[in-house]
Every structure is written in C-alpha cells, then in structure tokens.
Write a protein that holds these residues in place. Structure first.
Motif, mmCIF file in Angstrom:
data_model
loop_
_atom_site.group_PDB
_atom_site.id
_atom_site.type_symbol
_atom_site.label_atom_id
_atom_site.label_comp_id
_atom_site.label_asym_id
_atom_site.label_seq_id
_atom_site.Cartn_x
_atom_site.Cartn_y
_atom_site.Cartn_z
ATOM 1 N N THR A 100 0.820 -1.286 -0.097
ATOM 2 C CA THR A 100 0.091 0.085 -0.131
ATOM 3 C C THR A 100 0.869 1.116 0.174
ATOM 4 O O THR A 100 0.324 2.245 -0.629
ATOM 5 N N HIS A 101 1.892 1.294 0.562
ATOM 6 C CA HIS A 101 2.985 2.203 0.678
ATOM 7 C C HIS A 101 4.057 2.071 1.183
ATOM 8 O O HIS A 101 4.636 0.707 1.652
ATOM 9 N N GLY A 102 5.029 2.882 1.343
ATOM 10 C CA GLY A 102 6.535 2.576 1.692
ATOM 11 C C GLY A 102 6.908 2.662 3.119
ATOM 12 O O GLY A 102 8.061 2.903 3.337
ATOM 13 N N HIS A 103 6.052 2.794 4.034
ATOM 14 C CA HIS A 103 6.516 2.802 5.532
ATOM 15 C C HIS A 103 6.772 1.351 6.034
ATOM 16 O O HIS A 103 6.340 0.213 5.383
ATOM 17 N N ALA A 104 7.698 1.505 7.195
ATOM 18 C CA ALA A 104 8.034 0.148 7.704
ATOM 19 C C ALA A 104 7.042 -0.850 8.020
ATOM 20 O O ALA A 104 7.277 -2.151 7.919
ATOM 21 N N ASP A 105 5.821 -0.140 8.562
ATOM 22 C CA ASP A 105 4.666 -1.211 8.894
ATOM 23 C C ASP A 105 4.182 -1.925 7.785
ATOM 24 O O ASP A 105 3.440 -2.750 7.839
ATOM 25 N N ALA A 106 4.503 -1.252 6.571
ATOM 26 C CA ALA A 106 3.918 -1.859 5.414
ATOM 27 C C ALA A 106 5.013 -2.683 4.256
ATOM 28 O O ALA A 106 4.156 -3.598 3.664
ATOM 29 N N HIS A 184 -5.030 9.881 1.083
ATOM 30 C CA HIS A 184 -3.893 10.655 2.000
ATOM 31 C C HIS A 184 -3.524 9.865 3.127
ATOM 32 O O HIS A 184 -4.256 9.332 3.991
ATOM 33 N N HIS A 185 -2.314 10.001 3.341
ATOM 34 C CA HIS A 185 -1.755 9.299 4.725
ATOM 35 C C HIS A 185 -0.836 10.190 5.341
ATOM 36 O O HIS A 185 0.446 10.323 5.102
ATOM 37 N N GLY A 186 -1.248 11.342 5.808
ATOM 38 C CA GLY A 186 -0.511 12.264 6.486
ATOM 39 C C GLY A 186 0.082 13.173 5.489
ATOM 40 O O GLY A 186 -0.404 13.297 4.374
ATOM 41 N N SER A 209 -6.115 0.881 4.448
ATOM 42 C CA SER A 209 -5.664 0.443 5.817
ATOM 43 C C SER A 209 -4.745 1.587 6.511
ATOM 44 O O SER A 209 -4.311 1.365 7.742
ATOM 45 N N ASP A 210 -4.447 2.737 5.879
ATOM 46 C CA ASP A 210 -3.788 3.679 6.460
ATOM 47 C C ASP A 210 -3.879 5.030 5.919
ATOM 48 O O ASP A 210 -3.397 5.725 5.069
ATOM 49 N N THR A 211 -5.017 5.796 6.566
ATOM 50 C CA THR A 211 -5.498 7.047 5.932
ATOM 51 C C THR A 211 -5.812 8.184 6.755
ATOM 52 O O THR A 211 -6.467 7.622 7.715
HETATM 53 ZN ZN LIG Z 1 2.375 4.216 6.900
#
Ligand SMILES: [Zn+2]
Ligand SMILES: [Zn+2]
Length: 238
Positions: A100-106, A184-186, A209-211
């Motif tokens: 879904t995106h490039g953050h550590a939790d994903a 948007h996610h921040g 999952s993350d918005t």
């Molecule tokens: Zn995230």
C-alpha cells in the motif's frame, strides 16, 4: 474474473505494534492494554502491523485447485504474524504481494519472504505490486532484494518480480482486479504536501488500511460499484 472466498486479517495493529515494550517495562505498569496483551485473556490486545490476505478462485480454476492468495502489505511484524496465520489457514503459496505504501509497517517484513523462495522452498519467486515511490523505498532499504548482486554474506536473499502500479490504473492478479483507491496518509513533513497511500477495491470489498483523508475522487471510485465489505483503519476521532 474471480470469486473471493475469504479475507484473513494478518494484522490490525499500529505501526509500532501492541504491546509497547516501554509500557511492559514501565515501573508503574500503568498501561492496562499492553499489560493485558501478555495474558491469555488479553491476547486479543496483541496487535501486529496491519496486513490482509485475500483468497479467491479464478474463473476456470478446477474445484479442488488451491485458493489464489494475495498478501496486502508485509510490515515489520510479518514473520511473527505469518507464523500463526499461514499454518492455521493452510496457506502456502503466494500469488503476489501488494504494497500500500513504503512505510516500515507496510513493507519492512519483505526480507522474511526469503523462506518462500530460497531454493524454491515454496515457489521460485514472488510478484510484488507497488508504486514507483514505494519501489524507491524498497531499493534504498533493501538493495539486495532488488538486485541479488548487492547481497553480502552467503547471498541468501528472496527473489521478487517487481510490478509497478499507478494510482488510476486497475491491475489484475490471477483473474482478480485490484482497483487502486489512492488516499492521503499524512503529509511530507518537508513540503507539507500529502503523502499518498493505496487502498484497493477487489470485487465488492474495499480495503483502506492507512489514511487520514479520503479524497472525493477516490470516494466516488469506491462507491461506483457495490460494497459488501469496507475495511478502514481507525485510530482516533478528532
Ligand atoms: Zn504508513
Ligand atoms: Zn501501552
């Protein structure tokens, strides 16, 4: 075309996961949630990084063919979640992983997927669907997962085929269409511009999952066909 059989929540927790170690080691033991997560009765409070598996039948699959299986996100706690979920539900092969995106939790659990591909243990390679921005994160974070020549040590790394997706173009994995739902996610703290994350609509299931904001266009796209299930993250109300 495909028929979704079930979805399995691999994780429904925060980016840091629950319990928080600092709560467990706090001398005052104030945080009831984290403390309870360590007890058999409170185990449901133990939450791993958000991730979901969708299982489905592709039209034309024989009745006893294994279910097609796509993992959405593979964050820091993926190995720990998979340890419970994969044997419990009899899941083995992965038809793809969608990020879904490039953050550590994903995506920071991707290295754990070597257990699938090393020596072809389960399969030769795994297709990874991600946008160009997440691809850059993967390239930067795990250069050895993009080109095995960057590996060190014994060179035991996972084998992936990367498939770049874009926010407005649906893509199909083994008959199941994934319609991106960009949200948007921040923001980028450096520029103040929105940071985008992908949700997905698969048949009549929408997953975001993350918005913290769903743009009008995305809402319209999501509502343009029936929704039987809508999954959305929810941390706190403003
Ligand atoms: Zn995230
Ligand atoms: Zn806590």
């Amino acid at each position: 075309m495909a028929t979704i059989v079930d979805v399995i929540f691999v994780g429904t927790g925060t980016s840091g996961a629950v319990p928080n170690i600092s709560c467990l080691t706090h001398p005052d033991k104030k945080c009831k949630v984290c403390i309870s997560a360590m007890t058999p009765e409170g185990r449901k409070n133990m939450k791993k990084n958000t991730s979901m598996i969708v299982r489905y039948k592709k039209n034309g699959d024989s009745p006893n063919a294994r279910l097609r299986t796509v993992l959405i996100d593979c964050g820091k706690t993926f190995y720990d979640s998979a340890l419970h979920i994969f044997p419990k539900y009899g899941i083995r092969e992965l038809d793809a992983v969608v990020l879904t995106h490039g953050h550590a939790d994903a995506c920071y659990g991707m290295d754990g997927l070597r257990q699938w591909t090393l020596g072809g243990a389960v399969q030769k390679s795994i297709d990874i669907y991600l946008n160009d921005e997440t691809m850059e994160v993967v390239q930067r974070t795990f250069p050895f997962l993009v080109d095995a020549k960057n590996a060190t040590g014994g060179g035991d790394v996972a084998t992936f085929n990367y498939k770049i997706i874009s926010p407005d173009t649906p893509f199909t994995i083994e008959g199941l269409e994934f319609m991106p739902l960009p949200v948007h996610h921040g923001i980028y703290l450096s520029t103040g511009k929105p940071y985008w994350c992908f949700g997905f609509k698969m048949n009549d299931i929408s997953y975001i999952s993350d918005t913290n904001f769903i743009p009008e266009e995305t809402m319209k796209r999501m509502l343009s066909s029936p929704n039987r299930v809508f999954v959305i993250d929810c941390l706190r109300s403003k």
